[in-house]
Scaffold this motif. Structure first.
Motif, PDB file in Angstrom:
ATOM      1  N   LEU A  67      73.486  25.096  42.962  1.00  0.00           N
ATOM      2  CA  LEU A  67      74.677  25.920  43.234  1.00  0.00           C
ATOM      3  C   LEU A  67      75.656  24.593  43.006  1.00  0.00           C
ATOM      4  O   LEU A  67      75.772  23.569  43.391  1.00  0.00           O
ATOM      5  CB  LEU A  67      74.551  26.076  44.487  1.00  0.00           C
ATOM      6  CG  LEU A  67      75.918  26.948  45.142  1.00  0.00           C
ATOM      7  CD1 LEU A  67      76.058  28.075  44.393  1.00  0.00           C
ATOM      8  CD2 LEU A  67      75.982  27.100  46.534  1.00  0.00           C
ATOM      9  N   THR A  68      76.758  25.271  42.012  1.00  0.00           N
ATOM     10  CA  THR A  68      77.732  24.448  41.588  1.00  0.00           C
ATOM     11  C   THR A  68      79.233  25.024  41.971  1.00  0.00           C
ATOM     12  O   THR A  68      79.306  26.130  42.219  1.00  0.00           O
ATOM     13  CB  THR A  68      77.788  24.095  40.136  1.00  0.00           C
ATOM     14  OG1 THR A  68      78.119  25.428  39.450  1.00  0.00           O
ATOM     15  CG2 THR A  68      76.174  23.528  39.888  1.00  0.00           C
ATOM     16  N   ILE A  95      80.964  29.021  42.029  1.00  0.00           N
ATOM     17  CA  ILE A  95      81.513  29.570  43.088  1.00  0.00           C
ATOM     18  C   ILE A  95      83.057  30.018  42.712  1.00  0.00           C
ATOM     19  O   ILE A  95      83.528  31.133  43.142  1.00  0.00           O
ATOM     20  CB  ILE A  95      81.801  28.660  44.356  1.00  0.00           C
ATOM     21  CG1 ILE A  95      80.396  28.064  44.869  1.00  0.00           C
ATOM     22  CG2 ILE A  95      82.784  29.134  45.314  1.00  0.00           C
ATOM     23  CD1 ILE A  95      80.169  27.275  45.944  1.00  0.00           C
ATOM     24  N   VAL A  96      83.791  29.328  41.827  1.00  0.00           N
ATOM     25  CA  VAL A  96      85.036  29.619  41.238  1.00  0.00           C
ATOM     26  C   VAL A  96      84.941  30.775  40.436  1.00  0.00           C
ATOM     27  O   VAL A  96      85.832  31.666  40.403  1.00  0.00           O
ATOM     28  CB  VAL A  96      85.605  28.417  40.521  1.00  0.00           C
ATOM     29  CG1 VAL A  96      86.649  28.911  39.690  1.00  0.00           C
ATOM     30  CG2 VAL A  96      86.001  27.161  41.389  1.00  0.00           C
ATOM     31  N   PRO A 100      84.990  13.401  36.152  1.00  0.00           N
ATOM     32  CA  PRO A 100      84.804  13.654  34.858  1.00  0.00           C
ATOM     33  C   PRO A 100      83.632  14.223  34.128  1.00  0.00           C
ATOM     34  O   PRO A 100      82.323  13.409  34.635  1.00  0.00           O
ATOM     35  CB  PRO A 100      85.445  12.346  34.044  1.00  0.00           C
ATOM     36  CG  PRO A 100      86.483  11.749  35.160  1.00  0.00           C
ATOM     37  CD  PRO A 100      85.514  11.834  36.520  1.00  0.00           C
ATOM     38  N   ASP A 101      83.461  15.246  34.002  1.00  0.00           N
ATOM     39  CA  ASP A 101      82.330  15.710  32.949  1.00  0.00           C
ATOM     40  C   ASP A 101      81.053  15.983  34.213  1.00  0.00           C
ATOM     41  O   ASP A 101      79.919  15.838  33.668  1.00  0.00           O
ATOM     42  CB  ASP A 101      81.842  14.774  32.092  1.00  0.00           C
ATOM     43  CG  ASP A 101      82.690  14.442  30.935  1.00  0.00           C
ATOM     44  OD1 ASP A 101      83.489  15.402  30.500  1.00  0.00           O
ATOM     45  OD2 ASP A 101      83.084  13.625  30.332  1.00  0.00           O
ATOM     46  N   ALA A 102      81.455  16.147  35.260  1.00  0.00           N
ATOM     47  CA  ALA A 102      80.276  16.446  36.384  1.00  0.00           C
ATOM     48  C   ALA A 102      79.980  17.901  36.683  1.00  0.00           C
ATOM     49  O   ALA A 102      81.154  18.560  36.800  1.00  0.00           O
ATOM     50  CB  ALA A 102      80.761  15.602  37.586  1.00  0.00           C
ATOM     51  N   SER A 103      78.820  18.341  36.568  1.00  0.00           N
ATOM     52  CA  SER A 103      78.546  19.669  36.861  1.00  0.00           C
ATOM     53  C   SER A 103      78.440  19.914  38.614  1.00  0.00           C
ATOM     54  O   SER A 103      78.665  21.006  38.929  1.00  0.00           O
ATOM     55  CB  SER A 103      77.490  20.172  36.029  1.00  0.00           C
ATOM     56  OG  SER A 103      76.257  19.479  36.320  1.00  0.00           O
ATOM     57  N   GLY A 104      78.080  18.928  39.214  1.00  0.00           N
ATOM     58  CA  GLY A 104      77.659  18.926  40.674  1.00  0.00           C
ATOM     59  C   GLY A 104      76.294  19.509  40.767  1.00  0.00           C
ATOM     60  O   GLY A 104      75.890  19.996  39.889  1.00  0.00           O
ATOM     61  N   PRO A 105      76.241  19.817  42.025  1.00  0.00           N
ATOM     62  CA  PRO A 105      76.955  19.508  43.101  1.00  0.00           C
ATOM     63  C   PRO A 105      76.355  18.084  43.419  1.00  0.00           C
ATOM     64  O   PRO A 105      75.942  17.440  42.905  1.00  0.00           O
ATOM     65  CB  PRO A 105      76.336  20.269  44.470  1.00  0.00           C
ATOM     66  CG  PRO A 105      75.028  20.574  44.000  1.00  0.00           C
ATOM     67  CD  PRO A 105      74.970  20.559  42.578  1.00  0.00           C
ATOM     68  N   TYR A 106      77.532  17.506  44.730  1.00  0.00           N
ATOM     69  CA  TYR A 106      77.056  16.286  45.126  1.00  0.00           C
ATOM     70  C   TYR A 106      75.639  15.966  45.621  1.00  0.00           C
ATOM     71  O   TYR A 106      75.592  16.823  46.772  1.00  0.00           O
ATOM     72  CB  TYR A 106      78.365  15.602  46.038  1.00  0.00           C
ATOM     73  CG  TYR A 106      78.275  14.257  46.354  1.00  0.00           C
ATOM     74  CD1 TYR A 106      77.881  13.227  45.048  1.00  0.00           C
ATOM     75  CD2 TYR A 106      78.621  13.698  47.438  1.00  0.00           C
ATOM     76  CE1 TYR A 106      78.270  11.761  45.406  1.00  0.00           C
ATOM     77  CE2 TYR A 106      78.559  12.278  47.854  1.00  0.00           C
ATOM     78  CZ  TYR A 106      78.576  11.269  46.712  1.00  0.00           C
ATOM     79  OH  TYR A 106      78.638  10.055  46.959  1.00  0.00           O
ATOM     80  N   CYS A 126      82.515  16.794  43.689  1.00  0.00           N
ATOM     81  CA  CYS A 126      82.429  16.494  42.393  1.00  0.00           C
ATOM     82  C   CYS A 126      83.641  17.211  41.845  1.00  0.00           C
ATOM     83  O   CYS A 126      83.423  17.049  40.350  1.00  0.00           O
ATOM     84  CB  CYS A 126      81.081  16.904  41.788  1.00  0.00           C
ATOM     85  SG  CYS A 126      79.676  15.997  42.733  1.00  0.00           S
ATOM     86  N   GLN A 127      84.323  17.860  42.083  1.00  0.00           N
ATOM     87  CA  GLN A 127      85.414  18.742  41.193  1.00  0.00           C
ATOM     88  C   GLN A 127      86.256  17.901  40.451  1.00  0.00           C
ATOM     89  O   GLN A 127      86.648  18.289  39.415  1.00  0.00           O
ATOM     90  CB  GLN A 127      86.185  19.715  42.127  1.00  0.00           C
ATOM     91  CG  GLN A 127      86.795  19.173  43.304  1.00  0.00           C
ATOM     92  CD  GLN A 127      87.508  20.257  43.937  1.00  0.00           C
ATOM     93  OE1 GLN A 127      88.093  21.288  43.399  1.00  0.00           O
ATOM     94  NE2 GLN A 127      87.197  20.338  45.289  1.00  0.00           N
ATOM     95  N   TYR A 128      86.566  16.652  40.971  1.00  0.00           N
ATOM     96  CA  TYR A 128      87.456  15.612  40.179  1.00  0.00           C
ATOM     97  C   TYR A 128      86.978  14.558  39.372  1.00  0.00           C
ATOM     98  O   TYR A 128      87.575  13.720  38.977  1.00  0.00           O
ATOM     99  CB  TYR A 128      88.535  15.170  41.199  1.00  0.00           C
ATOM    100  CG  TYR A 128      89.330  16.352  41.853  1.00  0.00           C
ATOM    101  CD1 TYR A 128      90.213  17.334  41.064  1.00  0.00           C
ATOM    102  CD2 TYR A 128      89.313  16.337  43.232  1.00  0.00           C
ATOM    103  CE1 TYR A 128      90.836  18.151  41.816  1.00  0.00           C
ATOM    104  CE2 TYR A 128      89.865  17.612  43.791  1.00  0.00           C
ATOM    105  CZ  TYR A 128      90.575  18.406  43.033  1.00  0.00           C
ATOM    106  OH  TYR A 128      91.272  19.051  43.814  1.00  0.00           O
TER     107      TYR A 128
END
Length: 256
Positions: A106-107, A111-112, A63-69, A59-61
């Motif tokens: 967990l998003t 982790i970043v 838009p406006d998604a916090s994730g996870p998939y 989901c990192q690319y």
């Protein structure tokens, strides 16, 4: 599923139920399960099931998604075990589901953030000639050395996030050597070396005292719950401690 499709998921279903011997139409709340979109995960897996790189980075690319998939399952609240879970689809907008904001996930952003807090090893320098003294026009050799403190490329740091074991591994991107007189070497994949084979050298044209140092640009990788390693987006540049190099001149003298 888009953000609008995810947000539009119903909170209840209308169904016929028997109450007091009569059939009545009733609104029954829906129960949702959102395990991470990883092999083997299903609606009965507690806490989202096993985590994996494809769920964390998927989901990192978007838009406006916090994730996870995640995968989306649901069933009417009044069903008894075993329930008949209905698969709805996949989404990156977990928090937009009914009750989704109440289920911590967990998003990639977590982790970043954890990676950025890594105590990276600060690169140091070994210099030849020794004692940080050299001569004008003489090639001076520089080599990167790692201290014991901090995490250098390839070393693994483990932590726990939202009930998952997350391992973070710094990776090497490049070095940048500064010689103190305006010259430098880098970005380079080299870590230099000792005389006579080291490939990071510099000859000073003028005498004086010069401040030298090296910085390293790190990347990163992570894995969750012992899964496959995946890349962390972004880099971090860490400067090491500086040193003083004294550049001297030599004079020939005849002795009687």
């Amino acid at each position: 599923m888009t953000a609008a499709e995810t947000k539009g998921q119903p909170t209840y279903i209308e169904k016929d139920v028997v109450e007091g011997g009569k059939k009545v139409r009733k609104k029954v709340p829906l129960v949702y399960s959102v395990p991470m979109n990883c092999p083997g995960n299903g609606p009965e897996d507690a806490d989202g099931g096993n985590a994996c790189g494809q769920a964390m980075t998927g989901c990192q690319y978007v838009p406006d998604a916090s994730g996870p998939y995640v995968k989306i399952y649901r069933h009417p609240e009044d069903e008894t075990t075993p329930v008949n879970w209905e698969f709805v689809g996949n989404t990156c907008y977990t928090s937009l589901l009914p009750g989704g904001a109440d289920r911590p996930q967990l998003t990639m952003a977590m982790i970043v953030k954890e990676w950025k807090q890594t105590p990276f090893a600060k690169p140091g320098l070994s210099i030849q000639p020794v004692n940080n003294r050299t001569l004008v026009t003489l090639p001076t050799y520089f080599a990167l050395v790692w201290p014991q403190a901090g995490y250098q490329p390839g070393e693994v740091r483990a932590t726990t996030l939202i009930g998952h074991r997350v391992e973070i591994r710094p990776t090497f991107k490049s070095n940048n050597f500064q010689f103190g007189d305006g010259a430098g070497s880098g970005p380079t994949q080299s870590s230099g070396g000792a005389y006579p084979n080291g490939d990071i050298t510099h000859a000073y044209n003028d005498p004086g005292t010069f401040t030298v140092g090296v910085s390293t640009t790190y990347g990163g990788q992570f894995r969750v719950d012992g899964g496959d390693w995946a890349d962390i987006p972004g880099t971090a540049t860490i400067a090491g401690p500086t040193q003083q190099v004294q550049v001297l001149t030599s004079t020939n003298r005849l002795v009687r």
